[in-house]
Design a protein around this motif. Structure first.
Motif, short mmCIF file in Angstrom:
data_model
loop_
_atom_site.label_atom_id
_atom_site.label_comp_id
_atom_site.label_asym_id
_atom_site.label_seq_id
_atom_site.Cartn_x
_atom_site.Cartn_y
_atom_site.Cartn_z
N ALA A 251 -60.20 -40.21 -38.63
CA ALA A 251 -59.95 -41.37 -38.20
C ALA A 251 -60.72 -42.33 -37.43
N LEU A 252 -61.53 -41.82 -36.33
CA LEU A 252 -62.22 -42.47 -35.59
C LEU A 252 -63.53 -43.08 -36.48
N VAL A 253 -64.08 -42.35 -37.22
CA VAL A 253 -65.20 -42.80 -38.18
C VAL A 253 -64.47 -43.93 -39.10
N ALA A 254 -63.54 -43.66 -39.76
CA ALA A 254 -62.88 -44.78 -40.36
C ALA A 254 -62.72 -46.01 -39.78
N GLU A 255 -62.28 -45.91 -38.56
CA GLU A 255 -62.07 -47.22 -37.70
C GLU A 255 -63.44 -48.01 -37.36
N VAL A 256 -64.14 -47.19 -36.96
CA VAL A 256 -65.71 -47.84 -36.61
C VAL A 256 -66.31 -48.28 -37.86
N GLU A 257 -66.10 -47.69 -39.06
CA GLU A 257 -66.59 -48.42 -40.31
C GLU A 257 -66.14 -49.52 -40.93
N LYS A 258 -64.99 -50.09 -40.21
CA LYS A 258 -64.21 -51.16 -40.71
C LYS A 258 -64.77 -52.26 -39.67
N LEU A 259 -65.34 -52.05 -38.68
CA LEU A 259 -65.88 -53.18 -37.53
C LEU A 259 -67.11 -53.91 -37.86
N THR A 260 -67.11 -55.30 -37.73
CA THR A 260 -68.19 -56.19 -38.13
C THR A 260 -69.28 -55.88 -36.77
N PRO A 261 -70.43 -56.42 -37.22
CA PRO A 261 -71.66 -56.30 -35.92
C PRO A 261 -71.00 -57.11 -34.84
N GLY A 262 -70.18 -58.53 -34.99
CA GLY A 262 -69.88 -59.28 -34.03
C GLY A 262 -68.75 -58.30 -33.10
N GLN A 263 -67.96 -57.58 -33.80
CA GLN A 263 -66.97 -56.83 -33.13
C GLN A 263 -67.68 -55.72 -32.19
N LEU A 264 -68.67 -55.04 -32.80
CA LEU A 264 -69.42 -54.14 -32.13
C LEU A 264 -70.05 -54.71 -30.97
N HIS A 265 -70.34 -55.79 -30.93
CA HIS A 265 -71.14 -56.11 -29.73
C HIS A 265 -70.30 -57.30 -28.88
N ALA A 266 -68.97 -57.46 -29.25
CA ALA A 266 -68.27 -58.41 -28.21
C ALA A 266 -67.73 -57.75 -27.15
N ASN A 267 -67.71 -58.58 -25.90
CA ASN A 267 -67.33 -58.07 -24.54
C ASN A 267 -68.17 -57.09 -24.15
N ASP A 268 -69.52 -57.71 -24.17
CA ASP A 268 -70.53 -56.69 -23.44
C ASP A 268 -70.55 -55.14 -24.19
N ASP A 269 -70.56 -55.34 -25.34
CA ASP A 269 -70.66 -53.99 -26.06
C ASP A 269 -69.47 -52.74 -25.84
N TRP A 270 -68.16 -53.53 -25.73
CA TRP A 270 -66.96 -52.68 -25.43
C TRP A 270 -66.67 -51.70 -26.45
N VAL A 271 -66.74 -52.04 -27.62
CA VAL A 271 -66.75 -50.94 -28.74
C VAL A 271 -67.46 -49.93 -28.57
N ILE A 272 -68.96 -50.04 -28.58
CA ILE A 272 -69.83 -49.24 -28.24
C ILE A 272 -69.83 -48.33 -27.13
N THR A 273 -69.42 -48.82 -26.24
CA THR A 273 -69.04 -48.08 -24.78
C THR A 273 -67.93 -47.18 -25.21
N VAL A 274 -66.80 -47.63 -25.53
CA VAL A 274 -65.70 -46.72 -25.52
C VAL A 274 -65.93 -45.58 -26.59
N VAL A 275 -66.57 -46.05 -27.72
CA VAL A 275 -66.98 -45.12 -28.69
C VAL A 275 -67.88 -44.06 -28.06
N ALA A 276 -68.86 -44.34 -27.51
CA ALA A 276 -69.99 -43.54 -26.69
C ALA A 276 -69.03 -42.56 -25.79
N GLY A 277 -68.28 -42.88 -25.05
CA GLY A 277 -67.70 -42.17 -23.93
C GLY A 277 -66.85 -41.18 -24.55
N ASN A 278 -65.98 -41.37 -25.61
CA ASN A 278 -65.07 -40.52 -26.38
C ASN A 278 -65.77 -39.73 -27.72
#
Length: 578
Positions: A251-278
């Motif tokens: 489920a996590l991988v499926a959600e990540v695959e749906k994200l655009t580059p803009g979404q990945l880097h929005a709000n100081d890379d929030w997505v990358i930070t929360v994915v990395a942490g968990n």
């Protein structure tokens, strides 16, 4: 820079923190495409410059710690931080990424050796020097990894590269070991459930963010969240927890695959930070704890193999031969499924020497094509052939592991190969096998009647006069009848007494010899009458069994192994086709 070392912190605790931080950063860097390591990032440096920067600062640790121990002060060994960093960045140019990784590895090993030599009562400044350049330093460079992530595919690569050893580490423990306690005080089952819960939570938050742009605010209170996970896990089956972990990860991988580059880097890379942490950063936190229980020696690996093989092989035996042409819940025949298991076990032999060296062959098998081939081939293979192949494949791997030097560690690449194709694989198909077992008296009697009809017809074809002839196994057909009747009588006796003998190869052979000898002077007609009477009484005993008693493994086994499973074993001697 202020000290962050807690007074009284042991070097063992420091080594654990260093290991967690280093693994999280190093494994993330290694997952990124090598061809990009020379490119400038938005953070200002290339990944190659990051590598040499990390190595260079760790190289300062041993002499600086030595200075603290000898003179009581940090000699620093650099004039000014910015100029040191600039010089190191320039020095990285023209060097290959492999060279830089190797230099960091060497520097890091010297740091670890320096810490190991420290006493717990060493000056706090000595510990500070270590932490400034390791545990406090590593987090500064996760932003560089985030900057190197271009799209969802990059982030998925980071997740999956680190997920594989974590998941295979759990798998390599075996199901029974999931109940053992880790160094932190919970069980490995709790650890798996803990990882699943955070991945499921992250997938949910990403879905909300992707659909509405919200969901970033708020962080779970980790202690209550983790405590609730452990509480929910109590009493659950370890296999179910691992399946839950796999579902959460998908489920996590499926959600990540749906994200655009803009979404990945929005709000100081929030997505990358929360994915990395968990996910990939989280796996690193638990690496030492997990791999402390991973089998290392051949003897440990053999014990895990046997632990997984016994219930699987026992289930194959309890199903018997006739049902193997039927279809499992997955859609293939039981013969096809067992051929599939045997096929992957057979892959271990050629691959093992390579894996023992920490490598894998370049030409990996096409998993889907291999599975299709085995499923199709299973349709026409004889039941006995399929079981013999399974047993032979397993014995070959056991022999190969036994041949390894008993006191040498087995490389994890080899452990994951053996685990993945044996004791880690067997539980995936155990449920299919168990589903084929009769669950009540009616179902058992259906098997009993079907197999008895065939077995008795094979005896009848010999005629009374033919009972004195030799079977291919070397005894007479009358001996075979005496043998079958004796086991039926033994089963009736044990069921009535509700006391079950723990049979072994020696006691079984003694019982067989006594049965034949006791009937040596019995005539053919009397022998057949005794056989029929014994079968009739056994059938009556089965009909009287409650579902609760049949669920008792000892009851089920004495019924099955003394009747239809036993008769199947003698089909070949009687010329009966399955």
């Amino acid at each position: 820079m202020a000290s962050t070392t807690t007074p009284g912190t042991s070097k063992e605790a420091l080594l654990r923190r260093i290991a967690q931080g280093y693994r999280a950063l190093r494994s993330s860097l290694e997952a990124l495409p090598r061809e990009r390591f020379g490119e400038k990032l938005s953070t200002g440096w290339s990944l190659n410059e990051n590598l040499l920067h990390l190595a260079a600062w760790e190289e300062t640790v041993p002499p600086r710690v030595a200075g603290v121990l000898s003179r009581g002060e940090d000699p620093k060994l650099y004039d000014e931080i910015d100029s040191f960093n600039a010089r190191v960045a320039a020095e990285s140019r023209g060097k290959s990424t492999d060279e830089l990784f190797a230099r960091w590895s060497a520097a890091h090993e010297r740091v670890l050796e320096t810490v190991r030599r420290l006493s717990d009562d060493a000056p706090p400044l000595a510990f500070d020097v270590v932490e400034w350049n390791t545990t406090n330093h590593y987090p500064d460079h996760f932003a560089d990894i985030g900057a190197a992530v271009r799209d969802a595919a990059d982030l998925v690569r980071l997740i999956q590269t680190n997920w594989l050893p974590f998941r295979l580490g759990l798998l390599s423990l075996g199901l029974a070991a999931l109940e053992q306690t880790t160094s932190t005080g919970w069980t490995y089952k709790d650890l798996a459930a803990h990882a699943a819960a955070w991945e499921e939570r992250t997938a949910t938050r990403l879905a909300v963010f992707r659909e509405s742009g919200e969901g970033m605010a708020g962080v779970d209170d980790t202690d209550p969240f983790n405590a609730a996970v452990v509480e929910r896990t109590r009493g659950r089956d370890g296999g179910d927890v691992l399946r839950e972990l796999d579902e959460a990860h998908r489920a996590l991988v499926a959600e990540v695959e749906k994200l655009t580059p803009g979404q990945l880097h929005a709000n100081d890379d929030w997505v990358i930070t929360v994915v990395a942490g968990n996910s990939y950063g989280h796996y690193a936190e638990h690496h030492e704890e997990l791999f402390a229980a991973v089998p290392r020696k051949p003897g440990e690996l053999l014990a895990k193999m046997r632990e997984g093989w016994r219930p699987f092989r026992n289930a194959v035996g309890r199903v018997g031969l006739i049902p193997l042409s039927g279809r499992t819940s997955s859609g293939w025949t039981y013969k096809g499924m067992l051929g599939h298991v045997a096929n992957w076990i057979e892959k271990i032999g050629p691959e093992l020497p390579v894996r023992l060296q920490g490598r894998r062959t370049e030409a990996l098998p096409d998993v889907d094509a291999e599975n299709r081939r085995e499923a199709e081939a299973g349709e026409s293979r004889a039941e006995e052939e399929v079981v013999r192949r399974l047993d032979a494949a397993y014995r070959a791997v056991v022999d190969a592991v036994k041949a390894l030097p008993p006191d040498e560690d087995v490389h994890f690449m080899a452990v994951r190969l053996i685990c993945g194709e044996t004791y880690g694989h067997f539980p995936e198909h155990l449920r299919e096998l168990l589903a084929a077992l009769p669950k009540d008296a009616r179902a058992i009697l259906a098997r009993f009647d079907d197999v008895w009809r065939r077995f008795r017809a094979g005896i009848r074809e010999r005629g009374r006069g033919g009972l004195g002839e030799k079977t291919p196994a070397g005894w007479t057909y009358k001996d075979l009848c005496a043998h079958a009747a004796a086991w039926l009588q033994e089963a009736v006796r044990e069921l009535a007494a509700n006391e079950f003998t723990d049979w072994n190869a020696g006691t079984i052979q003694e019982f067989n010899d006594r049965a034949v000898e006791a009937h040596r002077l019995v005539g053919a007609e009397a022998m057949l009458d005794e056989l029929d009477t014994s079968a009739r009484r056994m059938r009556e005993a089965i009909a009287a069994l409650s579902d609760e008693r049949i669920a008792n493994e000892k009851v089920f086994d004495i019924v099955a192994w003394c009747t239809y499973l036993h008769w199947e074993d003698h089909f070949a001697e009687l010329g009966i086709d399955i």
